[in-house]
Enzyme design. Structure first.
Site, PDB file in Angstrom:
ATOM      1  CG  HIS A  67      36.105 -10.128  58.337  1.00  0.00           C
ATOM      2  ND1 HIS A  67      36.742  -9.551  57.265  1.00  0.00           N
ATOM      3  CD2 HIS A  67      36.888 -11.188  58.720  1.00  0.00           C
ATOM      4  CE1 HIS A  67      37.833 -10.251  56.975  1.00  0.00           C
ATOM      5  NE2 HIS A  67      37.958 -11.240  57.850  1.00  0.00           N
ATOM      6  CD  GLU A 104      37.245 -14.475  58.729  1.00  0.00           C
ATOM      7  OE1 GLU A 104      37.104 -14.270  57.523  1.00  0.00           O
ATOM      8  OE2 GLU A 104      38.150 -13.955  59.406  1.00  0.00           O
ATOM      9  CG  HIS A 159      41.091 -12.454  60.806  1.00  0.00           C
ATOM     10  ND1 HIS A 159      40.405 -11.774  59.836  1.00  0.00           N
ATOM     11  CD2 HIS A 159      41.655 -11.506  61.601  1.00  0.00           C
ATOM     12  CE1 HIS A 159      40.536 -10.472  60.032  1.00  0.00           C
ATOM     13  NE2 HIS A 159      41.292 -10.279  61.098  1.00  0.00           N
ATOM     14  CD  GLU A 236      43.464 -15.647  58.617  1.00  0.00           C
ATOM     15  OE1 GLU A 236      42.348 -16.171  58.805  1.00  0.00           O
ATOM     16  OE2 GLU A 236      43.623 -14.566  58.009  1.00  0.00           O
TER      17      GLU A 236
END
Ligand code: ZN
Length: 273
Positions: A67, A104, A159, A236
């Site tokens: 992101h 995040e 992430h 993650e």
């Protein structure tokens, strides 16, 4: 502390930053400045070493912090469809956040930067797909292309998840997708095992209770993996919507342990055990 209500509201809508039904259109913000390409550190060499040595020295490692901090304010840009090899998908998403507003995007960049420092000290040539949290993008296809252009020996995308229930981490590796990932699927699976083991040992974070199996998930719907020509996984690191995980992910000392653990995982892969 929630310093940005709009951003938090967007983030909480998202349940998982690598899921298939995410939207990044909940926030509408002014577009104060023209989009700019993400900054890239200048460490990318033109070619892969001819005879890689064991471990990090001389290896090219691409680290992809998921992101970007301003994705939420560029919905038109990040919702643009890009080619993920076996279909199309949005350029990117906003990512998630903890319930008290730690994003995040900020987490991903922080862990990536710590990991880059560890690997650079060990002699690796590190390329980050973004080096600040003030812009938008790059799109997922470009994130893969950066690794390809760098002729990376290995790539990892950082992430943290946003599931409404459950906790823990998981590592995502590419499915065998015809015409796309045949060459990287097997080494990427080995990479996933190395990263999973090192992260579990180094952080104590449990395997995800809500996704994958035993801390692993194989997927064929992620452009960042489908479009990669170098061994690559996503991690993650935890679930930002779980209070226990959130407290860890917000703790700089935990993120430092996470980075060191990820470095060990990458080193194990590169050294071939
Ligand atoms: Zn994400």
């Amino acid at each position: 502390m929630n310093r940005n209500g709009a951003l938090l509201a967007v983030a909480i809508v998202l349940t998982s930053c690598t899921g298939t039904q995410r939207t990044a259109t909940r926030a509408s913000g002014a577009l104060p400045a023209p989009s700019r390409p993400p900054a890239l550190p200048a460490a990318a060499p033109a070619s892969q070493p001819a005879a890689p040595a064991p471990g990090p020295p001389g290896h090219v490692i691409v680290i992809d912090p998921g992101h970007n901090g301003q994705n939420w304010s560029h919905p038109g840009d990040i919702n643009r469809l890009v080619d993920i090899g076996n279909g199309t998908k949005a350029c990117d998403t906003t990512g998630t956040a903890t319930r008290d507003g730690y994003t995040e995007a900020a987490h991903d960049l922080d862990v990536a930067s710590r990991l880059a420092a560890v690997l650079t000290r060990a002699g690796a040539l590190v390329v980050l797909t973004r080096s600040d949290n003030d812009g938008w993008g790059p799109c997922v296809d470009e994130r893969a292309a950066i690794g390809n252009r760098a002729h990376a020996d290995v790539a990892i995308s950082i992430h943290a998840d946003g599931s409404p229930a459950g906790r823990g981490f998981h590592v995502i590796y590419p499915a065998v997708v015809a015409g796309l990932t045949e060459a990287i699927a097997a080494p990427s699976e080995r990479l996933a095992l190395d990263v999973r083991g090192a992260y579990a040992r180094g952080t104590g974070m449990p395997y995800a209770t809500y996704a994958g199996h035993a801390g692993l998930a194989q997927r064929g719907d992620l452009g960042g993996l489908n479009r990669s020509r170098v061994p690559k996984v996503f991690i993650e690191t935890g679930n930002m919507l779980d209070p226990t995980d959130a407290a860890l992910l917000e703790d700089p000392s935990f993120r430092d342990r996470a980075a060191r653990a990820l470095a060990e995982g990458l080193e194990a892969f590169l050294s071939g055990h």
